[in-house]
Design a protein around this motif. Structure first.
Motif, mmCIF file in Angstrom:
data_model
loop_
_atom_site.group_PDB
_atom_site.id
_atom_site.type_symbol
_atom_site.label_atom_id
_atom_site.label_comp_id
_atom_site.label_asym_id
_atom_site.label_seq_id
_atom_site.Cartn_x
_atom_site.Cartn_y
_atom_site.Cartn_z
ATOM 1 N N TRP A 30 0.937 -1.319 0.011
ATOM 2 C CA TRP A 30 -0.089 -0.031 0.046
ATOM 3 C C TRP A 30 0.918 1.238 0.011
ATOM 4 C CZ3 TRP A 30 -5.339 0.784 0.093
ATOM 5 C CH2 TRP A 30 -5.781 2.208 0.328
ATOM 6 N N PHE A 34 0.684 3.890 -3.121
ATOM 7 C CA PHE A 34 -0.028 5.101 -3.013
ATOM 8 C C PHE A 34 0.604 5.985 -2.170
ATOM 9 C CE2 PHE A 34 -3.220 1.283 -3.136
ATOM 10 C CZ PHE A 34 -3.831 1.968 -4.204
ATOM 11 N N SER A 35 1.407 5.751 -1.085
ATOM 12 C CA SER A 35 1.901 6.775 -0.403
ATOM 13 C C SER A 35 3.176 7.401 -0.825
ATOM 14 C CB SER A 35 1.999 6.346 1.164
ATOM 15 O OG SER A 35 0.962 6.582 1.892
ATOM 16 N N PRO A 36 3.318 8.487 -1.323
ATOM 17 C CA PRO A 36 4.742 8.941 -1.855
ATOM 18 C C PRO A 36 5.523 9.211 -0.526
ATOM 19 C CG PRO A 36 2.987 10.767 -1.860
ATOM 20 C CD PRO A 36 2.289 9.465 -1.352
ATOM 21 N N LYS A 38 8.341 10.805 1.702
ATOM 22 C CA LYS A 38 8.551 12.177 2.141
ATOM 23 C C LYS A 38 9.793 12.153 3.003
ATOM 24 C CE LYS A 38 4.086 13.972 0.874
ATOM 25 N NZ LYS A 38 2.866 14.521 1.231
ATOM 26 N N PRO A 39 10.905 12.001 2.678
ATOM 27 C CA PRO A 39 12.250 12.052 3.617
ATOM 28 C C PRO A 39 12.662 13.581 3.834
ATOM 29 C CG PRO A 39 13.115 11.199 1.444
ATOM 30 C CD PRO A 39 11.673 11.390 1.212
ATOM 31 N N GLY A 40 13.573 13.848 4.696
ATOM 32 C CA GLY A 40 13.615 15.124 5.018
ATOM 33 C C GLY A 40 14.718 15.198 6.032
ATOM 34 N N PRO A 41 15.522 16.388 6.205
ATOM 35 C CA PRO A 41 16.614 16.565 7.224
ATOM 36 C C PRO A 41 16.197 16.261 8.700
ATOM 37 C CG PRO A 41 16.064 18.734 6.202
ATOM 38 C CD PRO A 41 15.327 17.580 5.293
ATOM 39 N N SER A 42 15.205 16.770 8.900
ATOM 40 C CA SER A 42 14.409 16.325 10.383
ATOM 41 C C SER A 42 14.034 15.045 10.461
ATOM 42 C CB SER A 42 13.256 17.337 10.730
ATOM 43 O OG SER A 42 13.832 18.743 10.596
ATOM 44 N N LYS A 43 13.436 14.471 9.477
ATOM 45 C CA LYS A 43 12.969 13.009 9.562
ATOM 46 C C LYS A 43 14.020 12.101 9.588
ATOM 47 C CE LYS A 43 8.417 12.388 7.784
ATOM 48 N NZ LYS A 43 7.584 12.173 6.602
ATOM 49 N N ASN A 44 15.136 12.448 8.906
ATOM 50 C CA ASN A 44 16.065 11.605 8.784
ATOM 51 C C ASN A 44 17.180 11.726 9.803
ATOM 52 O OD1 ASN A 44 15.139 10.492 6.542
ATOM 53 N ND2 ASN A 44 16.447 11.516 5.166
ATOM 54 N N ALA A 45 16.834 12.738 10.759
ATOM 55 C CA ALA A 45 17.849 13.065 12.020
ATOM 56 C C ALA A 45 17.790 11.903 12.773
ATOM 57 C CB ALA A 45 17.355 14.015 12.716
ATOM 58 N N ARG B 68 8.590 9.131 15.874
ATOM 59 C CA ARG B 68 8.616 8.332 14.648
ATOM 60 C C ARG B 68 7.597 7.270 14.769
ATOM 61 N NH1 ARG B 68 12.885 10.965 13.074
ATOM 62 N NH2 ARG B 68 14.894 10.611 14.095
ATOM 63 N N ASN B 92 7.864 17.613 12.369
ATOM 64 C CA ASN B 92 8.588 17.144 11.306
ATOM 65 C C ASN B 92 9.207 15.716 11.178
ATOM 66 O OD1 ASN B 92 8.277 19.603 10.084
ATOM 67 N ND2 ASN B 92 10.366 20.391 10.203
ATOM 68 N N GLN B 93 9.450 15.338 12.516
ATOM 69 C CA GLN B 93 9.913 14.092 12.455
ATOM 70 C C GLN B 93 8.855 12.888 12.566
ATOM 71 O OE1 GLN B 93 12.304 14.444 16.096
ATOM 72 N NE2 GLN B 93 14.181 15.076 14.744
ATOM 73 N N HIS B 167 -0.907 13.284 3.064
ATOM 74 C CA HIS B 167 0.220 12.282 2.910
ATOM 75 C C HIS B 167 0.007 11.465 1.766
ATOM 76 C CE1 HIS B 167 -3.045 9.871 4.213
ATOM 77 N NE2 HIS B 167 -2.473 8.491 3.968
ATOM 78 N N LEU B 168 -1.068 11.601 0.961
ATOM 79 C CA LEU B 168 -1.170 10.904 -0.454
ATOM 80 C C LEU B 168 -0.867 11.950 -1.687
ATOM 81 C CD1 LEU B 168 -4.322 9.034 0.141
ATOM 82 C CD2 LEU B 168 -1.876 8.212 0.094
ATOM 83 N N GLU B 175 7.571 18.423 5.992
ATOM 84 C CA GLU B 175 8.486 19.074 6.902
ATOM 85 C C GLU B 175 8.286 20.637 6.668
ATOM 86 O OE1 GLU B 175 12.421 18.099 7.388
ATOM 87 O OE2 GLU B 175 12.153 16.033 7.571
#
Lengths: 123, 213
Positions: A30, A34-36, A38-45, B68, B92-93, B167-168, B175
């Motif tokens: 799924w 369907f869901s793109p 969306k990584p980012g600097p904060s999310k990957n911290a 997370r 953002n996280q 989110h879709l 972020e």
């Protein structure tokens, strides 16, 4: 083969694995379809408490800490031996008492050595 | 599918559904809030999650201490300017899909501390808020009402078309700008993509800077 007593076990095992893996695979498919992403600097911290991490995680500890820890561990183990000794004290022979005293003296000697080396003074 | 036909089928013991309904049903009943309180509203949030009010009835009992694993941020309390960057970074996280409930007068507008030099005048200046709960602090029932409102909102969302949830949408940001704690104010003082200053006096339109402080 059809009368194998292990056949139901294998079938149940497969069902159990499918029950666990199935929803995960479905969720993965799924998300992929369907869901793109969306990584980012904060999310990957690495750190996740709202604050930005500073510096390197590979920091050096003062060696004094290890000496402290080792001495603590020695006396921790000593307490483990002393407790059964104290419980069985009245039933012990003189030899056992002397052996325990030698054991204690050895540890105290180690403490005196550490004391003389100024390990106990935090700097 | 026609609603009348569906209810008629349900009476006969046949449940007809769509993938969208199933997906939204799962999504709305598994809102995991971020275990995160800022001020007195957090006490009401804790009360709402405990036995007396029991938010677990709505699938929201699993308060996660890590962004997370959470998908609902309850901004519970006064957001000071010192704390605002951390709040935005935590948002953002969080993994998509994510929702925000702005709980209490302070999180909405600064509340009784609106005139304070150190208080952010509403968390919606930096992150998109889904549900606002007024009150100082709002009672646990109000938080439960907000949760139910959010669940209704999720239930209504179509999975395709321009109104599909964020989110879709591939181009919708996940972020947002994390403000910096500057010498005089947060920098930037608001995220123009999320929030625009309301015009207080229409005759001053264009030159007005009300609400920018």
């Amino acid at each position: 083969m059809t009368n194998s007593p292990y056949l139901p076990v294998i079938v149940l095992l497969l069902a159990a694995v499918a029950f666990a893996v199935g929803p995960l695979a479905l969720a993965w498919v799924w998300a992929w379809k369907f869901s793109p992403r969306k990584p980012g600097p904060s999310k990957n911290a690495i750190y996740e408490c709202g604050l930005e991490s500073k510096g390197d995680a590979w920091v050096q500890f003062h060696p004094g800490y290890y000496l402290y820890a080792i001495i603590f561990l020695v006396f921790d183990v000593e307490a483990v031996f002393l407790l059964p000794f104290a419980v069985a004290f009245t039933g012990l022979t003189l030899g056992a008492g002397i052996a325990m005293l030698v054991f204690l003296l050895l540890l105290v000697e180690g403490l005196v050595w550490a004391w003389q080396k100024n390990v106990l003074i935090w700097s | 599918m026609d609603e009348n036909l569906k209810s008629e089928l349900r009476k006969q013991g046949i449940v007809a559904t769509t993938l969208q309904e199933l997906y939204n049903w799962g999504r709305k009943n598994s809102l995991w809030p971020l275990n995160f309180g800022l001020a007195c509203c957090a006490i009401e949030m804790i009360a709402a999650s405990m036995a007396r009010y029991d938010m677990a009835r709505f699938g929201a009992e699993v308060f996660r201490p890590s962004p997370r694993q959470a998908d609902l941020m309850i901004v519970a309390g006064t957001v000071t300017k010192k704390m605002a960057p951390q709040v935005v970074r935590l948002y953002n996280q969080m993994a998509e899909p994510k929702y925000v409930i702005s709980m209490g007068a302070c999180a909405i507008s600064g509340g009784p501390f609106k005139q304070g030099y150190n208080v952010l005048k509403g968390i919606d200046r930096y992150i998109p808020v889904d549900v606002y709960i007024p009150g100082c602090p709002p009672r646990p029932e109000a938080l439960i009402d907000a949760l139910m409102t959010l669940q209704k909102m999720i239930d209504r969302q179509p999975l395709t078309g321009p109104d599909r949830p964020r989110h879709l949408q591939a181009d919708a940001p996940s972020e947002f700008i994390v403000p910096e704690f500057g010498a005089h104010d947060l920098d930037p003082s608001q995220n123009p993509e999320v929030w625009q200053a309301p015009l207080v006096n229409i005759s001053l339109a264009g030159t007005d800077d009300a609400g920018n402080d």
